[in-house]
Design a protein around this motif. Structure first.
Motif, PDB file in Angstrom:
ATOM      1  N   ASN A 191       0.826  -1.201   0.000  1.00  0.00           N
ATOM      2  CA  ASN A 191       0.000   0.000   0.000  1.00  0.00           C
ATOM      3  C   ASN A 191       0.864   1.257   0.000  1.00  0.00           C
ATOM      4  N   ILE A 192       0.774   1.999  -1.088  1.00  0.00           N
ATOM      5  CA  ILE A 192       1.385   3.325  -1.182  1.00  0.00           C
ATOM      6  C   ILE A 192       0.299   4.243  -1.730  1.00  0.00           C
ATOM      7  N   PRO A 193      -0.302   5.099  -0.918  1.00  0.00           N
ATOM      8  CA  PRO A 193      -1.372   5.970  -1.403  1.00  0.00           C
ATOM      9  C   PRO A 193      -0.916   6.826  -2.580  1.00  0.00           C
ATOM     10  N   LEU A 194      -1.858   7.089  -3.478  1.00  0.00           N
ATOM     11  CA  LEU A 194      -1.530   7.837  -4.683  1.00  0.00           C
ATOM     12  C   LEU A 194      -0.839   9.160  -4.374  1.00  0.00           C
ATOM     13  N   GLY A 195      -1.297   9.858  -3.327  1.00  0.00           N
ATOM     14  CA  GLY A 195      -0.729  11.172  -3.005  1.00  0.00           C
ATOM     15  C   GLY A 195       0.721  11.130  -2.599  1.00  0.00           C
ATOM     16  N   THR A 196       1.224   9.976  -2.184  1.00  0.00           N
ATOM     17  CA  THR A 196       2.621   9.869  -1.754  1.00  0.00           C
ATOM     18  C   THR A 196       3.472   9.074  -2.740  1.00  0.00           C
ATOM     19  N   LEU A 197       2.913   8.731  -3.886  1.00  0.00           N
ATOM     20  CA  LEU A 197       3.582   7.823  -4.807  1.00  0.00           C
ATOM     21  C   LEU A 197       4.903   8.389  -5.323  1.00  0.00           C
ATOM     22  N   ARG A 198       4.919   9.651  -5.719  1.00  0.00           N
ATOM     23  CA  ARG A 198       6.147  10.232  -6.288  1.00  0.00           C
ATOM     24  C   ARG A 198       7.284  10.262  -5.268  1.00  0.00           C
ATOM     25  N   ASP A 199       6.918  10.324  -3.983  1.00  0.00           N
ATOM     26  CA  ASP A 199       7.946  10.358  -2.944  1.00  0.00           C
ATOM     27  C   ASP A 199       8.373   8.967  -2.510  1.00  0.00           C
ATOM     28  N   SER A 200       7.736   7.937  -3.092  1.00  0.00           N
ATOM     29  CA  SER A 200       7.996   6.570  -2.642  1.00  0.00           C
ATOM     30  C   SER A 200       8.509   5.680  -3.765  1.00  0.00           C
ATOM     31  N   LEU A 201       9.044   6.264  -4.814  1.00  0.00           N
ATOM     32  CA  LEU A 201       9.471   5.474  -5.975  1.00  0.00           C
ATOM     33  C   LEU A 201      10.560   4.471  -5.618  1.00  0.00           C
ATOM     34  N   ALA A 202      11.375   4.808  -4.630  1.00  0.00           N
ATOM     35  CA  ALA A 202      12.479   3.917  -4.267  1.00  0.00           C
ATOM     36  C   ALA A 202      11.972   2.577  -3.731  1.00  0.00           C
ATOM     37  N   GLU A 203      10.714   2.543  -3.241  1.00  0.00           N
ATOM     38  CA  GLU A 203      10.161   1.303  -2.694  1.00  0.00           C
ATOM     39  C   GLU A 203       9.672   0.353  -3.780  1.00  0.00           C
ATOM     40  N   ILE A 204       9.583   0.843  -4.998  1.00  0.00           N
ATOM     41  CA  ILE A 204       8.973   0.062  -6.083  1.00  0.00           C
ATOM     42  C   ILE A 204      10.058  -0.444  -7.016  1.00  0.00           C
ATOM     43  N   PRO A 205      10.199  -1.756  -7.167  1.00  0.00           N
ATOM     44  CA  PRO A 205      11.259  -2.284  -8.043  1.00  0.00           C
ATOM     45  C   PRO A 205      10.980  -1.982  -9.514  1.00  0.00           C
TER      46      PRO A 205
END
Length: 567
Positions: free
Chosen positions: A510-524
């Motif tokens: 779960n990564i909410p859409l509003g925080t997605l750009r700040d969480s790219l490192a979590e996504i392979p």
């Protein structure tokens, strides 16, 4: 003076007579009908059983007497046509009241004898008198009386098509325990199984014991204390005991009397007709359940046990007999159909993806699909219902090959509009351009069909990829067997945490859409990211964000809401 004989007085036959009389006041018109009634609504039979209709007379559109008076037509109920003699333009007719046979002559002959319920010979005991079918008012009235009297407390229905589903609903509402047996993986086998499953699950939640993937092997009737019980043995080895057994396994055309007439039938016995419903034998036409008509998508003949093609064909026949100039031929049927049970609606026009694949077409080479989850009108206005819509499109041209929909409301609007576009060989671009009437209580500025067109366009342009629920379940099944890991996929849920807590999907991060750009490192980046949200809109936005950063993405069709209903 010309004389027209019509065999059969239901939808097609009665419509030919009425239209022909309006076109020619002096034509002699005779209807021979095997049953006691003409012009009755067989589609309403389950609702008579369920008491939705006030009485069986509600099913009679026009009585014999009223029809004769209104149209000056000679109607002969309880008369069975035994033979047709094209060489001298006569028919042999049996008067059922006394068994006497007569000969009548015609200038034009219309075969609208309809069809009978299919009673498969491979089901042992299917021909026992206690095993019922549902085709006539008498069939429905008999069952209705036994339901009211309390004689029927349980029932088994063989067949999960439209009639089987409607009958199950009406019996349940009448206090009868119902077991519905369907050989295919889901009910409504004419639709793709992912949407048919929604109706299967809905029936189960509504109290129907649904047995899919199995059929009826045999029936045995036993009697004790004056009460008869039907034991249905299923092909999976289980048994179902009930007070009533009903076969709802389709139809067979009433064409046995056509031998040696030169009238051509297909391998199932349906009469082959031209776009003008000509049989190929001079002066003889056929329409209704008995005829195989062209399908507008494929151009190939199909049987169509639907009132719409029957009455449109009847209108063409009447025009031809009356000598109207430039009567247009039948463009073909789209096979549009709809059903409702326990407030869930399901409809189809054209063909589903599974049918297309069974016909030899290859998904993503010959055709592609698009799936949307929508509200029936804008969500901020009270009363909005849900809609799941799936479209099938020709890969080369974008032509609409089929549309399926399941929802709480407005499925008819979706299917009717899509059918009109299929008839005109429309494409997904026509769906995108569709100019729907808008007010907040009726629609949305971007209507559900607009959204289907937009989504299909995005897929065709390579902007969007979709993963269906069945593929996701295969992926998560592999992950479960591999301890939760997947070498190819990363599953991403962009809903808010509160939404996920109320209904989570297994193995989704779960990564909410509003925080997605700040969480790219979590996504392979070396995996395909399958994205979900509630219905698909936020997932599509997330997919575009990730695409901008070089990720491979796919959107889960229908989102968490469809997943919840499916599972």
């Amino acid at each position: 003076m010309s004389r027209t004989i019509i065999i059969g007085g239901s939808a097609a036959g009665a419509t030919v007579a009425a239209r022909l009389r309006r076109l020619d006041e002096h034509q002699e018109i005779v209807i021979y009908e095997k049953g006691p009634d003409i012009s009755y609504a067989s589609c309403g039979l389950p609702y008579h059983i369920g008491g939705v209709l006030p009485g069986k007379q509600s099913l009679v559109v026009t009585s014999v007497g009223a029809f004769v008076t209104k149209y000056n037509v000679e109607v002969k109920p309880l008369h069975e046509v035994l033979e047709i003699h094209p060489e001298n333009r006569t028919v042999t007719v049996k008067r059922l009241a006394d068994g006497k046979t007569i000969t009548d002559s015609y200038d034009s002959l219309v075969i609208a004898a309809g069809a009978s319920p299919a009673v498969p010979g491979f089901i042992k005991g299917a021909n026992l008198p206690q095993i019922k079918t549902l085709r006539t008012i008498a069939d429905a009235d008999c069952i209705r009386k036994d339901v009211i009297s309390g004689k029927i407390r349980s029932a088994v229905i063989a067949g999960g098509g439209f009639i089987g589903v409607e009958l199950a609903e009406n019996l349940i509402r009448s206090g009868v325990r119902v077991t519905l047996v369907e050989l295919k993986p889901e009910v409504l086998g004419v639709m793709d199984s992912e949407l048919g499953r929604l109706m299967t699950k809905h029936l189960v939640r509504s109290g129907v014991d649904v047995r899919t993937g199995t059929g009826i092997k045999s029936f045995i009737v036993s009697s004790a204390d004056g009460t008869e019980t039907v034991d249905a043995e299923l092909t999976d080895g289980t048994h179902v005991e009930s007070d009533l057994a009903v076969l709802a396994l389709g139809i067979r055309p009433n064409t046995d009397f056509l031998k040696n007439t030169g009238i051509s039938t297909d391998e199932k016995g349906f009469i082959r007709v031209t776009p003008y419903f000509e049989t190929g034998v001079d002066g003889i036409y056929a329409a209704g359940d008995i005829a195989a008509v062209s399908h507008v998508v494929t151009g190939k003949p199909v049987s169509s046990a639907l009132a719409g093609p029957a009455v449109r064909g009847a209108r063409i026949i009447a025009g031809r007999i009356a000598g109207l100039k430039d009567v247009p031929g039948f463009p073909g049927t789209a096979g549009s159909g709809i059903v409702q049970a326990f407030n869930l609606q399901a409809g189809i026009t054209g063909f589903g993806a599974e049918y297309l694949e069974a016909s030899g077409l290859v998904r993503d080479r010959d055709f592609f699909t698009a799936f949307v989850s929508q509200k029936s009108h804008v969500g901020w206005f009270p009363g909005a219902g849900f809609l799941f819509i799936k479209g099938m499109f020709e890969k080369k041209s974008g032509r609409i090959l089929g549309v399926e929909a399941v929802g709480s409301v407005s499925v008819d609007k979706v299917i009717d509009a899509a059918s009109a576009l299929i008839l005109k060989h429309g494409t997904y671009r026509d769906l995108a351009d569709f100019d729907a009437a808008y007010a907040p209580q009726f629609n949305a500025p971007k209507s559900p069909l607009n959204m289907l067109g937009f989504t299909a366009e995005n897929i065709d342009l390579g902007l969007e990829s979709q993963t269906d629920i069945q593929t996701l379940l295969r992926i998560t099944g592999d992950m479960e067997r591999n301890g939760g890991s997947s070498g190819e996929y990363y599953l991403l849920d962009v809903r808010e945490p509160s939404e996920v807590r109320s209904m989570s999907l297994p193995y989704f991060s779960n990564i909410p859409l509003g925080t997605l750009r700040d969480s790219l490192a979590e996504i392979p980046k070396d995996k395909t990211v399958i994205i979900t949200c509630a219905v698909g809109v936020r997932a599509w936005n997330a997919a575009r964000i990730l695409a901008g950063y070089g990720y491979r993405t796919s959107v889960l069709t229908g989102g968490a809401s469809f997943y919840a209903m499916y599972r």
